[in-house]
Design a protein around this motif. Sequence first.
Motif, PDB file in Angstrom:
ATOM      1  N   VAL A 148       0.737  -1.281   0.047  1.00 20.46           N
ATOM      2  CA  VAL A 148       0.070   0.012   0.166  1.00 20.46           C
ATOM      3  C   VAL A 148       0.940   1.361   0.131  1.00 20.46           C
ATOM      4  O   VAL A 148       2.026   1.189   0.398  1.00 20.46           O
ATOM      5  CB  VAL A 148      -0.987   0.103   1.323  1.00 20.46           C
ATOM      6  N   ALA A 149       0.325   2.327  -0.333  1.00 19.56           N
ATOM      7  CA  ALA A 149       1.165   3.629  -0.398  1.00 19.56           C
ATOM      8  C   ALA A 149       0.022   4.683   0.140  1.00 19.56           C
ATOM      9  O   ALA A 149      -0.895   4.718   0.000  1.00 19.56           O
ATOM     10  CB  ALA A 149       1.600   4.015  -1.694  1.00 19.56           C
ATOM     11  N   SER A 150       0.484   5.685   1.022  1.00 19.34           N
ATOM     12  CA  SER A 150       1.991   5.445   1.620  1.00 19.34           C
ATOM     13  C   SER A 150       2.301   5.533   3.087  1.00 19.34           C
ATOM     14  O   SER A 150       3.215   5.663   3.358  1.00 19.34           O
ATOM     15  CB  SER A 150       2.528   7.114   1.057  1.00 19.34           C
ATOM     16  N   ASN A 156      -4.188   4.343   5.878  1.00 16.59           N
ATOM     17  CA  ASN A 156      -4.602   5.362   4.804  1.00 16.59           C
ATOM     18  C   ASN A 156      -5.669   4.621   4.149  1.00 16.59           C
ATOM     19  O   ASN A 156      -6.180   3.572   4.142  1.00 16.59           O
ATOM     20  CB  ASN A 156      -3.605   5.895   4.129  1.00 16.59           C
ATOM     21  N   HIS A 157      -6.277   5.642   2.925  1.00 20.79           N
ATOM     22  CA  HIS A 157      -7.315   5.043   2.497  1.00 20.79           C
ATOM     23  C   HIS A 157      -6.837   4.122   1.214  1.00 20.79           C
ATOM     24  O   HIS A 157      -7.991   3.113   0.957  1.00 20.79           O
ATOM     25  CB  HIS A 157      -7.896   6.527   1.382  1.00 20.79           C
ATOM     26  N   ILE A 158      -5.718   3.898   1.039  1.00 18.23           N
ATOM     27  CA  ILE A 158      -5.291   2.803  -0.078  1.00 18.23           C
ATOM     28  C   ILE A 158      -5.673   1.477   0.942  1.00 18.23           C
ATOM     29  O   ILE A 158      -5.954   0.431   0.353  1.00 18.23           O
ATOM     30  CB  ILE A 158      -3.988   2.850  -0.664  1.00 18.23           C
ATOM     31  N   HIS A 159      -5.057   1.427   2.080  1.00 22.00           N
ATOM     32  CA  HIS A 159      -4.953   0.306   3.091  1.00 22.00           C
ATOM     33  C   HIS A 159      -6.433  -0.060   3.281  1.00 22.00           C
ATOM     34  O   HIS A 159      -6.989  -1.159   3.374  1.00 22.00           O
ATOM     35  CB  HIS A 159      -4.202   0.664   4.141  1.00 22.00           C
ATOM     36  N   ILE A 160      -7.087   0.939   3.700  1.00 22.40           N
ATOM     37  CA  ILE A 160      -8.641   0.846   3.942  1.00 22.40           C
ATOM     38  C   ILE A 160      -9.451   0.274   2.600  1.00 22.40           C
ATOM     39  O   ILE A 160     -10.272  -0.652   2.764  1.00 22.40           O
ATOM     40  CB  ILE A 160      -9.274   2.042   4.335  1.00 22.40           C
ATOM     41  N   GLY A 161      -8.780   0.825   1.392  1.00 23.63           N
ATOM     42  CA  GLY A 161      -9.511   0.263   0.177  1.00 23.63           C
ATOM     43  C   GLY A 161      -9.708  -1.180  -0.056  1.00 23.63           C
ATOM     44  O   GLY A 161     -10.428  -1.878  -0.673  1.00 23.63           O
ATOM     45  N   SER A 195      -2.435  -2.798  -3.375  1.00 18.35           N
ATOM     46  CA  SER A 195      -3.809  -1.875  -3.601  1.00 18.35           C
ATOM     47  C   SER A 195      -3.459  -0.582  -3.742  1.00 18.35           C
ATOM     48  O   SER A 195      -2.416  -0.072  -3.111  1.00 18.35           O
ATOM     49  CB  SER A 195      -4.181  -1.876  -2.039  1.00 18.35           C
ATOM     50  N   SER A 196      -4.085   0.032  -4.875  1.00 15.16           N
ATOM     51  CA  SER A 196      -3.543   1.345  -5.287  1.00 15.16           C
ATOM     52  C   SER A 196      -5.040   1.880  -6.104  1.00 15.16           C
ATOM     53  O   SER A 196      -5.797   1.269  -6.425  1.00 15.16           O
ATOM     54  CB  SER A 196      -2.496   0.986  -6.109  1.00 15.16           C
TER      55      SER A 196
END
Length: 375
Positions: free
Chosen positions: A205-207, A211-216, A255-256
């Motif tokens: 995940v970034a960054s 964050n929202h990428i991790h949550i996504g 995830s991105s």
Amino acid sequence: MPRGRLPKPHNDIRFYSFSSMPGLSRLDAMSDPGGPCRRIPSRGVRMQSRFVISLSLLLSAWLPGAAALAAEQGWKPEGKIEYIVPSGPGAALDMAARRLGHILEIRKLAPAVVVTNKPGGSNAIALNVLQQNAGNPHYLTTLGSTLLTGRANGTLDVTYSDFTPIAVLLDEFVTVAVRADSPIKTGRDLIEALRRDPQSLSIGVASSLGNHIHIGIARPLKLGGVDIGRLTVVPFKSSAESLNALLGGHLDVVSSSTPNVVAHIKSGRIRVLAVDAPQRLEGTLAVAPTWKEQGIDVVGLSSQGVLAPKGITPRQRDYWVEALREATRTPEWQEFLQTNQLREHFLPPDQAVAYLDRQYAEIRAVLKDLRLVGD
């Protein structure tokens, strides 16, 4: 850490606009008939004066686009605009900021936009620049979901209300991808593998974690019955870096957001297992099924907007609101959204804050499940 204080910035990667012209701030004085150009006897100095006046006229070419807004709002920007991006070069936030800056320039809504990358610290490094320039309307930054998650998980002591929200511009969606040769073919395959052993696959995940990428990726996995608190998640400075790690065989899953995967889908090097859009996207992303199609009822929580320093005047804020509204109506911006499969969603300050408040509440609930925040 006291509220409202952030660490000293570093990792300053700066890119200057083609229209930045050092020294032009003195042109008005030099070309003023009552100033130093009035008594000039020599031919060489007269030529210099004409050159300076010509440059001044070229610089003023941006004024017509700003003039209408300035007449309404009572203010217009003078000199370069520093646009701070809280991610590395080439990442989704960076691409959006550069396109927006370009549009502001060519539409004559700003004389010059300088994009500076300051990744890290869950936006803390970028936000530090705005704190150091309180009251200065010539500084802007991306208002992204990482600011919400950073505040929710405690890595940030500030939030959007400590600055001046200008607008929400768009909603973005998070994809989950593997290499094209991966044995994992669908989102359901991923869920089944991680239900058996949540630590069996490395996820980039970034960054930052939470964050929202991790949550996504965490939200659909949780709905699928995965213990998301036990996942093996590796943070990178940008999605460009995490995708390179995936392609290099150093990660199993990434995830991105959608802009980051378009080129890799076209090259055939990755497979997108799912996207958290409400319906299947178009263009290059049309090959990617939604989580809903695979029986997981989830839609993304991520958005992008623009934030200014605390203490700017209402007229200055209103100028930027209308300038951004105009910029997002242009064919150039619409083409950018279409190419990267982003959803237009312009919200002015009051509506933007209400929208962000709702996102924050949902994000905090997910972070509890990730065991990244307490009760």
